[in-house]
Design a protein around this motif. Structure first.
Motif, PDB file in Angstrom:
ATOM      1  N   VAL A 265      11.535 -15.090  16.510  1.00 22.03           N
ATOM      2  CA  VAL A 265      10.644 -16.211  16.321  1.00 22.03           C
ATOM      3  C   VAL A 265       9.507 -15.819  15.382  1.00 22.03           C
ATOM      4  N   GLY A 266       8.942 -14.615  15.580  1.00 28.50           N
ATOM      5  CA  GLY A 266       7.850 -14.155  14.729  1.00 28.50           C
ATOM      6  C   GLY A 266       8.263 -14.026  13.276  1.00 28.50           C
ATOM      7  N   CYS A 267       9.454 -13.460  13.036  1.00 32.43           N
ATOM      8  CA  CYS A 267       9.944 -13.331  11.653  1.00 32.43           C
ATOM      9  C   CYS A 267      10.171 -14.696  11.027  1.00 32.43           C
ATOM     10  N   LEU A 268      10.800 -15.596  11.769  1.00 34.04           N
ATOM     11  CA  LEU A 268      11.058 -16.933  11.229  1.00 34.04           C
ATOM     12  C   LEU A 268       9.762 -17.648  10.877  1.00 34.04           C
ATOM     13  N   PHE A 269       8.803 -17.608  11.776  1.00 37.75           N
ATOM     14  CA  PHE A 269       7.519 -18.267  11.525  1.00 37.75           C
ATOM     15  C   PHE A 269       6.835 -17.656  10.299  1.00 37.75           C
ATOM     16  N   GLY A 270       6.827 -16.337  10.220  1.00 38.35           N
ATOM     17  CA  GLY A 270       6.212 -15.665   9.071  1.00 38.35           C
ATOM     18  C   GLY A 270       6.919 -15.964   7.766  1.00 38.35           C
ATOM     19  N   GLU A 271       8.243 -15.937   7.799  1.00 37.97           N
ATOM     20  CA  GLU A 271       9.017 -16.174   6.580  1.00 37.97           C
ATOM     21  C   GLU A 271       8.885 -17.615   6.105  1.00 37.97           C
ATOM     22  N   ILE A 272       8.820 -18.552   7.030  1.00 40.25           N
ATOM     23  CA  ILE A 272       8.591 -19.952   6.645  1.00 40.25           C
ATOM     24  C   ILE A 272       7.195 -20.100   6.042  1.00 40.25           C
ATOM     25  N   SER A 273       6.234 -19.359   6.562  1.00 41.98           N
ATOM     26  CA  SER A 273       4.853 -19.452   6.079  1.00 41.98           C
ATOM     27  C   SER A 273       4.696 -18.945   4.657  1.00 41.98           C
ATOM     28  N   ILE A 274       5.425 -17.869   4.308  1.00 45.89           N
ATOM     29  CA  ILE A 274       5.262 -17.294   2.967  1.00 45.89           C
ATOM     30  C   ILE A 274       6.434 -17.590   2.029  1.00 45.89           C
ATOM     31  N   GLY A 275       7.529 -18.089   2.586  1.00 43.93           N
ATOM     32  CA  GLY A 275       8.660 -18.484   1.749  1.00 43.93           C
ATOM     33  C   GLY A 275       9.554 -17.345   1.297  1.00 43.93           C
TER      34      GLY A 275
ATOM     35  N   PRO B 171      11.445 -13.315   2.744  1.00 47.32           N
ATOM     36  CA  PRO B 171      11.652 -12.438   3.903  1.00 47.32           C
ATOM     37  C   PRO B 171      10.463 -11.503   4.114  1.00 47.32           C
ATOM     38  N   ILE B 172      10.150 -11.229   5.360  1.00 44.23           N
ATOM     39  CA  ILE B 172       9.053 -10.310   5.661  1.00 44.23           C
ATOM     40  C   ILE B 172       9.491  -8.866   5.427  1.00 44.23           C
ATOM     41  N   PHE B 173      10.725  -8.565   5.793  1.00 43.02           N
ATOM     42  CA  PHE B 173      11.248  -7.195   5.676  1.00 43.02           C
ATOM     43  C   PHE B 173      12.544  -7.220   4.873  1.00 43.02           C
ATOM     44  N   PRO B 174      12.462  -7.377   3.540  1.00 43.89           N
ATOM     45  CA  PRO B 174      13.662  -7.544   2.714  1.00 43.89           C
ATOM     46  C   PRO B 174      14.328  -6.216   2.328  1.00 43.89           C
ATOM     47  N   GLY B 175      14.798  -5.466   3.293  1.00 45.38           N
ATOM     48  CA  GLY B 175      15.400  -4.170   3.015  1.00 45.38           C
ATOM     49  C   GLY B 175      16.706  -4.276   2.251  1.00 45.38           C
ATOM     50  N   GLN B 176      17.015  -3.225   1.497  1.00 42.38           N
ATOM     51  CA  GLN B 176      18.263  -3.159   0.742  1.00 42.38           C
ATOM     52  C   GLN B 176      19.419  -2.662   1.609  1.00 42.38           C
ATOM     53  N   SER B 177      19.098  -2.079   2.755  1.00 40.64           N
ATOM     54  CA  SER B 177      20.095  -1.575   3.699  1.00 40.64           C
ATOM     55  C   SER B 177      19.469  -1.623   5.091  1.00 40.64           C
ATOM     56  N   ASP B 178      20.258  -1.303   6.105  1.00 39.85           N
ATOM     57  CA  ASP B 178      19.730  -1.278   7.470  1.00 39.85           C
ATOM     58  C   ASP B 178      18.571  -0.298   7.598  1.00 39.85           C
TER      59      ASP B 178
ATOM     60  N   LEU C 195      14.656  -1.020   8.312  1.00 37.89           N
ATOM     61  CA  LEU C 195      13.960  -0.370   9.424  1.00 37.89           C
ATOM     62  C   LEU C 195      12.693   0.326   8.931  1.00 37.89           C
ATOM     63  N   TYR C 196      12.771   0.954   7.757  1.00 40.90           N
ATOM     64  CA  TYR C 196      11.592   1.600   7.178  1.00 40.90           C
ATOM     65  C   TYR C 196      10.499   0.564   6.887  1.00 40.90           C
ATOM     66  N   LEU C 197      10.874  -0.566   6.310  1.00 39.96           N
ATOM     67  CA  LEU C 197       9.879  -1.612   6.011  1.00 39.96           C
ATOM     68  C   LEU C 197       9.247  -2.157   7.289  1.00 39.96           C
TER      69      LEU C 197
ATOM     70  N   SER D  98      -4.393  -1.794   5.583  1.00 40.05           N
ATOM     71  CA  SER D  98      -3.260  -1.326   4.789  1.00 40.05           C
ATOM     72  C   SER D  98      -2.592  -2.512   4.100  1.00 40.05           C
ATOM     73  N   PRO D  99      -2.168  -2.347   2.844  1.00 33.93           N
ATOM     74  CA  PRO D  99      -1.490  -3.462   2.161  1.00 33.93           C
ATOM     75  C   PRO D  99      -0.172  -3.861   2.831  1.00 33.93           C
ATOM     76  N   ASP D 100       0.384  -2.979   3.656  1.00 35.37           N
ATOM     77  CA  ASP D 100       1.636  -3.278   4.343  1.00 35.37           C
ATOM     78  C   ASP D 100       1.428  -3.951   5.698  1.00 35.37           C
ATOM     79  N   SER D 101       0.191  -4.046   6.152  1.00 34.19           N
ATOM     80  CA  SER D 101      -0.079  -4.633   7.472  1.00 34.19           C
ATOM     81  C   SER D 101       0.170  -6.137   7.447  1.00 34.19           C
ATOM     82  N   LEU D 102       0.438  -6.683   8.605  1.00 38.89           N
ATOM     83  CA  LEU D 102       0.617  -8.135   8.703  1.00 38.89           C
ATOM     84  C   LEU D 102      -0.674  -8.861   8.342  1.00 38.89           C
ATOM     85  N   GLU D 103      -1.816  -8.269   8.704  1.00 36.50           N
ATOM     86  CA  GLU D 103      -3.108  -8.880   8.354  1.00 36.50           C
ATOM     87  C   GLU D 103      -3.229  -9.057   6.843  1.00 36.50           C
TER      88      GLU D 103
END
Length: 97
Positions: free
Chosen positions: A1-11, A13-20, A24-26, A63-68
């Motif tokens: 739910v958190g990812c969906l809400f965030g991704e809809i908000s910014i348009g 993916p929040i964690f657009p990894g190239q692999s599993d 996970l690192y992102l 941090s630039p990577d933080s959700l804030e």
């Protein structure tokens, strides 16, 4: 739910990894360390036997990577808190109804 809400908000993916492992690192780069139980599950998986676990430190809010930082100016404090409560790495610390 958190990812969906965030991704809809910014348009995007929040964690657009190239692999599993990259994804996970992102996730850990934004949310901090995974619980030991999750690390153990990762390391027991034969698909990742030769893979080094992506370690992360606790993420300060500035941090630039933080959700804030990622949602600054996009979401209000209540919406940001909702996303953060849904995305806690330790499921025992997540909000429940």
């Amino acid at each position: 739910v958190g990812c969906l809400f965030g991704e809809i908000s910014i348009g995007t993916p929040i964690f657009p990894g190239q692999s599993d492992v990259d994804q996970l690192y992102l996730i850990t780069k934004s949310l901090g360390r995974l619980p030991d139980r999750h690390k153990e599950i990762f390391l027991r998986n034969p698909l990742y036997a030769s893979t080094r676990f992506p370690e992360a430190k606790d993420v300060p809010p500035e941090s630039p990577d933080s959700l804030e930082s990622r949602f600054s100016g996009i979401l209000g404090p209540h919406a940001l808190q909702f996303i953060k409560s849904c995305l806690k790495c330790d499921p025992t610390q997540r909000e429940n109804v």
